[in-house]
Scaffold this active site. Sequence first.
Site, PDB file in Angstrom:
ATOM      1  CB  CYS A 152      39.281  42.227  40.307  1.00  0.00           C
ATOM      2  SG  CYS A 152      37.516  41.946  40.289  1.00  0.00           S
ATOM      3  CB  CYS A 162      35.271  35.025  42.622  1.00  0.00           C
ATOM      4  SG  CYS A 162      36.971  35.531  42.882  1.00  0.00           S
TER       5      CYS A 162
HETATM    6  N1  LIG Z   1      38.881  39.648  46.454  1.00  0.00           N
HETATM    7  C1  LIG Z   1      40.036  39.314  45.630  1.00  0.00           C
HETATM    8  C2  LIG Z   1      40.213  40.346  44.505  1.00  0.00           C
HETATM    9  C3  LIG Z   1      38.999  40.375  43.602  1.00  0.00           C
HETATM   10  C4  LIG Z   1      38.779  39.060  42.970  1.00  0.00           C
HETATM   11  C5  LIG Z   1      37.422  38.859  42.322  1.00  0.00           C
HETATM   12  N2  LIG Z   1      36.438  39.894  42.459  1.00  0.00           N
HETATM   13  C6  LIG Z   1      37.582  38.462  40.861  1.00  0.00           C
HETATM   14  O1  LIG Z   1      36.641  38.621  40.067  1.00  0.00           O
HETATM   15  O2  LIG Z   1      38.673  37.922  40.525  1.00  0.00           O
HETATM   16  C7  LIG Z   1      41.289  39.324  46.474  1.00  0.00           C
HETATM   17  O3  LIG Z   1      41.411  40.170  47.348  1.00  0.00           O
HETATM   18  O4  LIG Z   1      42.149  38.477  46.222  1.00  0.00           O
END
Ligand SMILES: N[C@H](CCC[C@H](N)C(=O)O)C(=O)O
Length: 259
Positions: A74, A197
């Site tokens: 993340c 994200c």
């Molecule tokens: N939901 C993503 C992980 C968190 C990614 C996101 N919150 C970031 O800031 O990179 C996944 O399961 O691939």
Amino acid sequence: MHLDFYKYQGTGNDFVMIDNRHREFPKNDTKLVARLCDRKFGIGADGLILLENDADADFRMVYYNADGNESSMCGNGGRCIVAFARFLGIVEEKARFLAVDGIHHATVQEDRVCLQMTDVDRIEIFDNYVFLNTGSPHHVQEIKDIDHFDVKAGGEKLRYGKYGRNGSNINFVSPVKDNEFKVRTYERGVEDETLSCGTGVTAVAIAMHRTGKATGNLIMLDTPGGKLRVSFEEKNGKYEKVFLEGPATRVFQGKINVL
Ligand SMILES: N[C@H](CCC[C@H](N)C(=O)O)C(=O)O
């Protein structure tokens, strides 16, 4: 039993942050993690992050999506945990920590964090989208009229339709001007649009450069949660020295009773 937690957000991607250096958190309790992330029955967050000790680094990051399952890297959470480590006095301006996709270096000034992301050398280019992994899997697709697009419906369809059980995060992108793009993301494991994200905007920046839509190696990404900056060096299609930079803020702290 009471649990001390901190609430952080990085451009609107928000996290329950827990200092688990004493290893007291029940890490296999998926239901508990999901409840803590629940916006009605719990604290409410896109994910939950544990800060733990690590023999070879300043600390270790363990990341869970809001569905309670441990997940891949993340980027926004990585920026927030560096700010958290600074707040706890574990690091000063520089940090080196272990996450699920390896070692990350970061620098922190006030509430801005610059995080080095993993190198990217495998980028799959299709007719109307690009697929790559920046620590998490990302589908990147340009669309018109991004402000009025139903990201949840469009994202869900691709996440379950094209990517099956394992899924992928889905990023919709629209150019703003040279080396600046608008991005909206449907996040796997949140199963909804998030305000930003980190691994997603990193994927968008690299995909736009790789397909010639961006000419520079410093890209601005405008997300509903705020602006993020991605920079990189590209050599023969391999992306290195990839950095994700933006704000990471402690919003509140609290105690929650977990039976
Ligand atoms: N939901 C993503 C992980 C968190 C990614 C996101 N919150 C970031 O800031 O990179 C996944 O399961 O691939």
